[in-house]
Write an enzyme that holds these catalytic residues in place. Structure first.
Site, PDB file in Angstrom:
ATOM      1  CG  HIS A 268      14.425  12.319  -0.326  1.00 45.93           C
ATOM      2  ND1 HIS A 268      15.641  12.736  -0.091  1.00 45.93           N
ATOM      3  CD2 HIS A 268      14.159  11.188  -1.213  1.00 45.93           C
ATOM      4  CE1 HIS A 268      16.304  11.723  -0.676  1.00 45.93           C
ATOM      5  NE2 HIS A 268      15.406  11.076  -1.466  1.00 45.93           N
TER       6      HIS A 268
ATOM      7  CB  THR B 200      16.837   4.232   3.291  1.00 42.62           C
ATOM      8  OG1 THR B 200      15.415   4.981   3.330  1.00 42.62           O
ATOM      9  CG2 THR B 200      16.934   3.939   1.745  1.00 42.62           C
TER      10      THR B 200
ATOM     11  CE  LYS C   2      14.812   9.308   2.658  1.00 45.63           C
ATOM     12  NZ  LYS C   2      14.363   8.153   2.627  1.00 45.63           N
TER      13      LYS C   2
ATOM     14  CB  ALA D 144      -0.859  -0.025   1.153  1.00 50.18           C
ATOM     15  N   GLY D 145       2.085   1.105   0.267  1.00 50.58           N
ATOM     16  CA  GLY D 145       3.109   2.358   0.432  1.00 50.58           C
ATOM     17  C   GLY D 145       3.294   3.005  -1.155  1.00 50.58           C
TER      18      GLY D 145
HETATM   19  N1  LIG Z   1      16.370   1.984  -2.310  1.00 49.49           N
HETATM   20  C1  LIG Z   1      15.383   2.891  -3.262  1.00 49.49           C
HETATM   21  O1  LIG Z   1      15.861   2.838  -4.416  1.00 49.49           O
HETATM   22  C2  LIG Z   1      14.440   3.417  -2.585  1.00 49.49           C
HETATM   23  C3  LIG Z   1      14.014   3.220  -1.292  1.00 49.49           C
HETATM   24  N2  LIG Z   1      12.820   3.897  -0.792  1.00 49.49           N
HETATM   25  C4  LIG Z   1      12.694   3.543   0.874  1.00 49.49           C
HETATM   26  O2  LIG Z   1      11.820   2.599   0.929  1.00 49.49           O
HETATM   27  C5  LIG Z   1      11.098   2.700   2.073  1.00 49.49           C
HETATM   28  C6  LIG Z   1       9.474   2.930   1.701  1.00 49.49           C
HETATM   29  O3  LIG Z   1       9.315   4.032   1.073  1.00 49.49           O
HETATM   30  P1  LIG Z   1       7.919   4.636   0.720  1.00 49.49           P
HETATM   31  O4  LIG Z   1       7.363   3.727  -0.071  1.00 49.49           O
HETATM   32  O5  LIG Z   1       8.043   6.046   0.365  1.00 49.49           O
HETATM   33  O6  LIG Z   1       7.137   4.573   1.987  1.00 49.49           O
HETATM   34  P2  LIG Z   1       5.637   4.076   2.524  1.00 49.49           P
HETATM   35  O7  LIG Z   1       5.526   4.660   4.018  1.00 49.49           O
HETATM   36  O8  LIG Z   1       4.878   4.855   1.498  1.00 49.49           O
HETATM   37  O9  LIG Z   1       5.405   2.670   2.392  1.00 49.49           O
HETATM   38  C7  LIG Z   1       5.788   1.569   3.049  1.00 49.49           C
HETATM   39  C8  LIG Z   1       4.962   0.792   3.365  1.00 49.49           C
HETATM   40  O10 LIG Z   1       5.495  -0.481   3.632  1.00 49.49           O
HETATM   41  C9  LIG Z   1       4.386  -1.035   4.750  1.00 49.49           C
HETATM   42  N3  LIG Z   1       5.086  -1.800   5.827  1.00 49.49           N
HETATM   43  C10 LIG Z   1       5.900  -1.751   6.494  1.00 49.49           C
HETATM   44  N4  LIG Z   1       6.290  -2.567   7.491  1.00 49.49           N
HETATM   45  C11 LIG Z   1       5.412  -3.759   7.079  1.00 49.49           C
HETATM   46  C12 LIG Z   1       5.168  -4.870   7.136  1.00 49.49           C
HETATM   47  N5  LIG Z   1       5.982  -5.637   8.207  1.00 49.49           N
HETATM   48  N6  LIG Z   1       4.411  -5.731   6.834  1.00 49.49           N
HETATM   49  C13 LIG Z   1       3.620  -5.150   5.445  1.00 49.49           C
HETATM   50  N7  LIG Z   1       3.819  -3.902   5.093  1.00 49.49           N
HETATM   51  C14 LIG Z   1       4.692  -3.074   5.916  1.00 49.49           C
HETATM   52  C15 LIG Z   1       3.843   0.234   5.217  1.00 49.49           C
HETATM   53  O11 LIG Z   1       2.527   0.015   5.822  1.00 49.49           O
HETATM   54  P3  LIG Z   1       2.179   1.088   7.178  1.00 49.49           P
HETATM   55  O12 LIG Z   1       1.961   2.372   6.456  1.00 49.49           O
HETATM   56  O13 LIG Z   1       0.895   0.434   7.731  1.00 49.49           O
HETATM   57  O14 LIG Z   1       3.193   0.856   8.296  1.00 49.49           O
HETATM   58  C16 LIG Z   1       3.602   1.192   4.145  1.00 49.49           C
HETATM   59  O15 LIG Z   1       2.485   0.934   3.607  1.00 49.49           O
HETATM   60  C17 LIG Z   1      11.797   3.871   2.640  1.00 49.49           C
HETATM   61  O16 LIG Z   1      12.727   3.432   3.488  1.00 49.49           O
HETATM   62  C18 LIG Z   1      12.422   4.628   1.454  1.00 49.49           C
HETATM   63  O17 LIG Z   1      13.203   5.609   1.929  1.00 49.49           O
HETATM   64  C19 LIG Z   1      12.236   4.488  -1.322  1.00 49.49           C
HETATM   65  C20 LIG Z   1      12.319   4.729  -2.774  1.00 49.49           C
HETATM   66  C21 LIG Z   1      13.578   4.304  -3.425  1.00 49.49           C
HETATM   67  O1  LIG Z   2      12.182   7.781   0.764  1.00 47.07           O
HETATM   68  C1  LIG Z   2      12.072   8.046  -0.291  1.00 47.07           C
HETATM   69  O2  LIG Z   2      11.456   8.690  -1.001  1.00 47.07           O
HETATM   70  C2  LIG Z   2      13.437   7.644  -1.196  1.00 47.07           C
HETATM   71  N1  LIG Z   2      14.408   6.982  -0.497  1.00 47.07           N
HETATM   72  C3  LIG Z   2      15.620   6.502  -0.860  1.00 47.07           C
HETATM   73  C4  LIG Z   2      16.792   7.351   0.073  1.00 47.07           C
HETATM   74  O3  LIG Z   2      16.582   7.229   1.205  1.00 47.07           O
HETATM   75  O4  LIG Z   2      17.635   7.557  -0.662  1.00 47.07           O
HETATM   76  C5  LIG Z   2      15.592   6.583  -2.276  1.00 47.07           C
HETATM   77  C6  LIG Z   2      15.068   7.726  -2.977  1.00 47.07           C
HETATM   78  O5  LIG Z   2      15.824   8.918  -2.925  1.00 47.07           O
HETATM   79  C7  LIG Z   2      13.900   7.965  -2.449  1.00 47.07           C
END
Ligand SMILES: NC(=O)C1=CN([C@@H]2O[C@H](COP(=O)(O)OP(=O)(O)OC[C@H]3O[C@@H](n4cnc5c(N)ncnc54)[C@H](OP(=O)(O)O)[C@@H]3O)[C@@H](O)[C@H]2O)C=CC1
Ligand SMILES: O=C(O)C1=N[C@H](C(=O)O)C[C@H](O)C1
Length: 272
Positions: free
Chosen positions: A160, A104, A164, A14-15
């Site tokens: 960001h 992250t 975040k 859902a994220g």
């Molecule tokens: N490496 C990369 O290229 C990138 C990394 N990221 C990283 O990815 C992560 C997520 O980012 P983003 O999508 O923006 O964040 P969001 O908060 O939109 O999404 C995270 C989702 O994960 C869910 N979640 C967390 N723990 C669980 C679990 N145990 N079981 C099931 N679902 C779970 C959350 O649910 P709930 O809301 O209910 O807690 C939420 O829906 C961050 O750490 C971000 O920095 C983001 C973009 C690119």
């Molecule tokens: O949280 C985000 O959105 C993102 N997280 C990653 C990070 O911590 O660098 C990657 C990207 O920049 C988006």
């Protein structure tokens, strides 16, 4: 759909990234959405993952049973949180599937746990899954090696969106590690992550970080090498989250043929 499509699970469905991953997998050849996992108690459990991601129904309901979802799959794409990713690593190892970790904000203890899990599992982990940022890391390493610490100060700036929760970003830390490698130093011993008040002059050889948060910015990163009378700036702008999702799918496909171990996007992209 083909028999050889890699069966992928999206956790954190859902994220922001979960929804982007569902759309990306749906539009790509060679992969298929096998299951979508949400947090127990989430209002999205039981809803169609395609509906959630704006695609319309695709016949994959969001489940809160990750192990069941992993058992008949081949890979899991995980952009959740470090604590959740450590738990998913244990389940992915039990199911013997590739675990692609984009979460992250890692503590040293969580880093140690996921590293340990890679003794039995194929884990690809990166603070940024995009080709552009990983190339930027290679360029930052080269620049840091070419421009000496005496005279060239390295600062990393990131911005960001306002939702975040971790800082500096995983990408900023990845770029800091690359610059430290170029300088032949340990990042932990040289990084300056916060400045406030009377800080004194900048220590030579420090790698500084500055964090901005606001609006809907997807991800902006710059590595600045500031010298006397000139500054070199290497930058990346993300304008669409699909760059991370496409990288994550590429990592899963690459991981299918690998032995258990801890890999990065540099391995996937052949930049190592
Ligand atoms: N490496 C990369 O290229 C990138 C990394 N990221 C990283 O990815 C992560 C997520 O980012 P983003 O999508 O923006 O964040 P969001 O908060 O939109 O999404 C995270 C989702 O994960 C869910 N979640 C967390 N723990 C669980 C679990 N145990 N079981 C099931 N679902 C779970 C959350 O649910 P709930 O809301 O209910 O807690 C939420 O829906 C961050 O750490 C971000 O920095 C983001 C973009 C690119
Ligand atoms: O949280 C985000 O959105 C993102 N997280 C990653 C990070 O911590 O660098 C990657 C990207 O920049 C988006």
């Amino acid at each position: 759909m083909s028999e050889t499509d890699m069966k992928l699970v999206v956790v954190g469905a859902a994220g922001r990234m979960g929804q982007t991953l569902i759309r990306t997998i749906h539009g790509m050849a060679g992969v298929r959405l096998h299951a979508a996992v949400g947090r127990p108690g989430s209002p999205f459990i039981g809803r169609d993952a395609g509906d959630l991601a704006g695609l319309g129904p695709i016949g994959v309901p969001v489940t809160d049973k990750p192990l069941e979802a992993f058992l008949d799959a081949e890979g899991v794409l995980d952009f959740t949180s470090p604590a959740s990713s450590v738990e998913f690593a244990g389940l992915a190892a039990q199911a013997r599937i590739v675990h692609v970790v984009g979460s992250t904000g890692w503590s040293a203890d969580e880093e140690a746990k996921i590293l340990a899990a890679a003794r039995h599992a194929r884990i690809v982990k990166s603070g940024n899954m995009s080709l552009g940022v990983n190339l930027l890391g290679v360029l930052a390493e080269k620049a840091a090696r070419a421009l000496p610490a005496a005279g060239w100060d390295i600062e990393i700036l990131e911005m960001h969106h306002k939702h975040k929760v971790d800082a500096p970003s995983g990408t900023a830390l990845l770029l800091g590690e690359a610059a430290a490698k170029g300088r032949g130093i340990e990042l932990a011993a040289h990084s300056v992550r916060v400045r406030d008040g009377h800080t004194g002059a900048r220590p030579e050889g420090a790698i500084g970080f500055a964090t901005l948060r606001g609006g809907s910015v997807i991800g902006e990163h710059s590595v600045m090498l500031a010298g006397e009378g000139e500054t070199v700036t290497l930058s990346h702008s993300a304008t669409d989250r699909s760059i991370f999702a496409r990288g994550a799918v590429a990592a899963a496909l690459w991981g299918r043929g690998q032995k258990p171990g801890f890999y990065s996007m540099l391995d996937v992209l052949g930049l190592n």
